[in-house]
Design a protein around this motif. Structure first.
Motif, mmCIF file in Angstrom:
data_model
loop_
_atom_site.group_PDB
_atom_site.id
_atom_site.type_symbol
_atom_site.label_atom_id
_atom_site.label_comp_id
_atom_site.label_asym_id
_atom_site.label_seq_id
_atom_site.Cartn_x
_atom_site.Cartn_y
_atom_site.Cartn_z
ATOM 1 N N LEU A 96 -44.784 32.613 -38.979
ATOM 2 C CA LEU A 96 -43.866 32.716 -40.102
ATOM 3 C C LEU A 96 -42.959 33.927 -39.911
ATOM 4 N N TYR A 97 -42.011 34.069 -40.805
ATOM 5 C CA TYR A 97 -41.144 35.248 -40.834
ATOM 6 C C TYR A 97 -41.242 35.871 -42.223
ATOM 7 N N LEU A 98 -41.346 37.206 -42.268
ATOM 8 C CA LEU A 98 -41.411 37.900 -43.551
ATOM 9 C C LEU A 98 -40.749 39.266 -43.424
ATOM 10 N N SER A 99 -39.893 39.588 -44.375
ATOM 11 C CA SER A 99 -39.307 40.925 -44.397
ATOM 12 C C SER A 99 -38.966 41.308 -45.830
ATOM 13 N N ILE A 100 -38.852 42.614 -46.050
ATOM 14 C CA ILE A 100 -38.291 43.152 -47.287
ATOM 15 C C ILE A 100 -37.212 44.117 -46.851
ATOM 16 N N TYR A 163 -51.383 36.471 -50.982
ATOM 17 C CA TYR A 163 -50.946 37.386 -52.038
ATOM 18 C C TYR A 163 -51.295 38.830 -51.685
ATOM 19 N N GLU A 164 -52.483 39.040 -51.166
ATOM 20 C CA GLU A 164 -52.909 40.390 -50.791
ATOM 21 C C GLU A 164 -52.038 40.939 -49.663
ATOM 22 N N PHE A 165 -51.717 40.093 -48.693
ATOM 23 C CA PHE A 165 -50.898 40.532 -47.560
ATOM 24 C C PHE A 165 -49.505 40.945 -48.050
ATOM 25 N N VAL A 166 -48.890 40.105 -48.875
ATOM 26 C CA VAL A 166 -47.548 40.398 -49.380
ATOM 27 C C VAL A 166 -47.546 41.684 -50.201
ATOM 28 N N GLU A 167 -48.594 41.896 -51.000
ATOM 29 C CA GLU A 167 -48.689 43.119 -51.804
ATOM 30 C C GLU A 167 -48.764 44.360 -50.909
ATOM 31 N N LYS A 168 -49.452 44.248 -49.790
ATOM 32 C CA LYS A 168 -49.553 45.376 -48.858
ATOM 33 C C LYS A 168 -48.209 45.680 -48.214
ATOM 34 N N VAL A 169 -47.458 44.630 -47.881
ATOM 35 C CA VAL A 169 -46.126 44.836 -47.309
ATOM 36 C C VAL A 169 -45.197 45.466 -48.350
ATOM 37 N N GLU A 170 -45.271 44.991 -49.580
ATOM 38 C CA GLU A 170 -44.503 45.601 -50.671
ATOM 39 C C GLU A 170 -44.842 47.083 -50.802
ATOM 40 N N ASN A 171 -46.116 47.380 -50.788
ATOM 41 C CA ASN A 171 -46.569 48.757 -50.944
ATOM 42 C C ASN A 171 -46.034 49.632 -49.824
ATOM 43 N N ALA A 172 -46.073 49.109 -48.588
ATOM 44 C CA ALA A 172 -45.557 49.862 -47.448
ATOM 45 C C ALA A 172 -44.056 50.110 -47.601
ATOM 46 N N PHE A 173 -43.330 49.101 -48.040
ATOM 47 C CA PHE A 173 -41.876 49.218 -48.190
ATOM 48 C C PHE A 173 -41.505 50.264 -49.240
ATOM 49 N N PHE A 174 -42.081 50.149 -50.412
ATOM 50 C CA PHE A 174 -41.676 51.035 -51.505
ATOM 51 C C PHE A 174 -42.258 52.440 -51.357
ATOM 52 N N THR A 175 -43.461 52.567 -50.854
ATOM 53 C CA THR A 175 -44.080 53.884 -50.711
ATOM 54 C C THR A 175 -43.357 54.725 -49.671
ATOM 55 N N THR A 176 -42.937 54.103 -48.568
ATOM 56 C CA THR A 176 -42.257 54.848 -47.507
ATOM 57 C C THR A 176 -40.766 55.009 -47.771
ATOM 58 N N GLY A 177 -40.250 54.330 -48.800
ATOM 59 C CA GLY A 177 -38.811 54.370 -49.040
ATOM 60 C C GLY A 177 -38.045 53.737 -47.906
ATOM 61 N N ALA A 178 -38.578 52.646 -47.358
ATOM 62 C CA ALA A 178 -37.970 51.997 -46.198
ATOM 63 C C ALA A 178 -36.686 51.263 -46.567
ATOM 64 N N LYS A 179 -35.836 51.098 -45.570
ATOM 65 C CA LYS A 179 -34.662 50.240 -45.709
ATOM 66 C C LYS A 179 -34.985 48.825 -45.233
ATOM 67 N N LEU A 180 -35.989 48.725 -44.346
ATOM 68 C CA LEU A 180 -36.377 47.421 -43.811
ATOM 69 C C LEU A 180 -37.811 47.468 -43.314
ATOM 70 N N VAL A 181 -38.590 46.463 -43.705
ATOM 71 C CA VAL A 181 -39.883 46.184 -43.084
ATOM 72 C C VAL A 181 -39.835 44.707 -42.692
ATOM 73 N N GLU A 182 -39.921 44.448 -41.396
ATOM 74 C CA GLU A 182 -39.783 43.071 -40.911
ATOM 75 C C GLU A 182 -40.966 42.716 -40.015
ATOM 76 N N ILE A 183 -41.510 41.530 -40.230
ATOM 77 C CA ILE A 183 -42.611 41.026 -39.403
ATOM 78 C C ILE A 183 -42.183 39.670 -38.852
ATOM 79 N N ASN A 184 -41.989 39.623 -37.545
ATOM 80 C CA ASN A 184 -41.553 38.386 -36.907
ATOM 81 C C ASN A 184 -42.073 38.310 -35.470
ATOM 82 N N PRO A 185 -43.120 37.531 -35.224
ATOM 83 C CA PRO A 185 -43.702 36.599 -36.187
ATOM 84 C C PRO A 185 -44.830 37.198 -37.015
#
Length: 373
Positions: A96-100, A163-185
């Motif tokens: 799959l592809y997932l990014s914030i 749901y747990e995986f997506v929440e962890k990615v959200e947490n990483a994005f907002f906690t680090t103040g990232a501009k991009l977190v991308e997982i592919n694949p």
């Protein structure tokens, strides 16, 4: 600050995002750090390393020594290989592809697709229905109904794990103040989700991450042949906006005037890239790359150059080199005048590129070319 894959995965581990076991190789003299077989991956600040031969499977020591030396000696899209990542081989039942991201959007946006492991820009162009985009409220994060909709679109069976995986990615994005977190694949491995690759871009102005970024920069010094990325040594300023035309200028004043002229012609700027200061062929090339990769859906590019200190022959070389190497098909119109103008215009003409020394006419002709398709 853009991170190497190994650095992104280090951060992901801190947020308990599952990633394969891996080890950094910082020198061609290092022995294999794990049992065979494993994957050897070039660590570079660009995509396309697989097609370039920068990802290889090592079945034994002979493979390892051969691939290690070859990859360390490579340049991928002009980027030196700074190190290698030896990584556990995993077999994904689904990719799959997932990014914030905050790049090119007004609000934090989650982007996902069932078609992982592919160039997401290509997927967006060819099969846009396969792309899911969801704006995220940074205070409440993704809501339950949004997660449910996302899982349905991605055909996920194990909802709690997803749901747990997506929440962890959200947490990483907002906690680090990232501009991009991308997982592919994003791989489904033995029924569980795992980040098989990582792309992380941190905001240089996030105070809470200053110490982390300094530590990362210090650790990079041990990397074989490591040099700071070109963008860290230039005065390029890149501003993502919402529109259909990329704008590159070597001065803010001329750039803003051009933006107004484009608006008068019914065009809207998707990004503004200011070169700034003393520039070079390499800086021009980097500006082209930023403009065309950050907004791959743009319909054209407007380049405005006034050569005072900067030489137009060098600017022309950077533009034509990028267009040639990346086979750019969309219209690119350039206003070029000043130092070494004659040579620059000749170089552009020989490359078959639309180049003028009249700004208003350049804008009008670009608008006409875009509207005529």
């Amino acid at each position: 600050m853009d991170l190497f894959e190994y650095e992104g995965k280090q951060l992901m581990r801190q947020f308990e995002i599952p990633v394969p076991q891996s080890f950094l190789i910082s020198s061609p003299a290092e022995k294999a750090p794990m049992e065979y077989p494993f994957v050897l991956k070039a660590q570079v600040m660009t995509g396309g390393r697989g097609k370039a031969g920068g990802v290889k499977i090592c079945e034994n020591e002979k493979d390892y020594e051969h691939h290690k030396q070859n990859i360390f000696n490579m340049q991928i899209k002009g980027h030196k290989v700074h190190g290698l990542l030896a990584e556990q081989m995993v077999k994904a039942e689904k990719e799959l592809y997932l990014s914030i991201t905050l790049q090119g959007v007004q609000k934090p946006t989650l982007i996902a697709s069932r078609m992982g492991g592919m160039d997401i820009e290509q997927v967006s162009r060819e099969t846009p229905d396969e792309i899911v985009k969801i704006e995220i409220d940074p205070f409440t994060r993704l809501k339950a109904y949004q997660k449910k909709y996302l899982a349905k679109r991605l055909e996920i069976v194990d909802l709690p794990d997803f749901y747990e995986f997506v929440e962890k990615v959200e947490n990483a994005f907002f906690t680090t103040g990232a501009k991009l977190v991308e997982i592919n694949p994003l791989g489904l491995v033995d029924g569980k989700l795992m980040a098989m690759d990582s792309k992380f871009s941190l905001d240089d102005h996030t105070r809470s991450m200053k110490d982390v970024m300094e530590q990362l920069k210090e650790e990079r010094k041990k990397l074989y042949t490591y040099q700071p990325p070109e963008e860290e040594k230039t005065t390029i300023t890149y501003v993502p906006l919402e529109g259909d035309v990329g704008l590159i200028s070597d001065g803010a004043g001329t750039g803003m005037l051009t933006l107004d002229l484009l608006n008068d012609e019914g065009l809207h700027v998707a990004s503004f890239c200011e070169l700034g200061g003393m520039t070079s062929e390499e800086v021009m090339y980097r500006a082209m790359d930023l403009t065309l990769t950050e907004h791959p859906e743009i319909k054209g590019v407007m380049i405005v150059l006034i050569g005072g200190f900067n030489r137009m022959d060098n600017m022309a070389l950077g533009i034509t080199k990028y267009v040639r190497e990346h086979q750019v098909k969309i219209p690119i119109y350039t206003r070029m005048c000043g130092t070494m103008e004659e040579i620059g215009l000749k170089t552009m003409k020989e490359a078959g590129m639309n180049t003028y020394n009249n700004l208003t006419q350049t804008v009008k002709d670009l608008a006409k070319a875009i509207k005529e398709g």
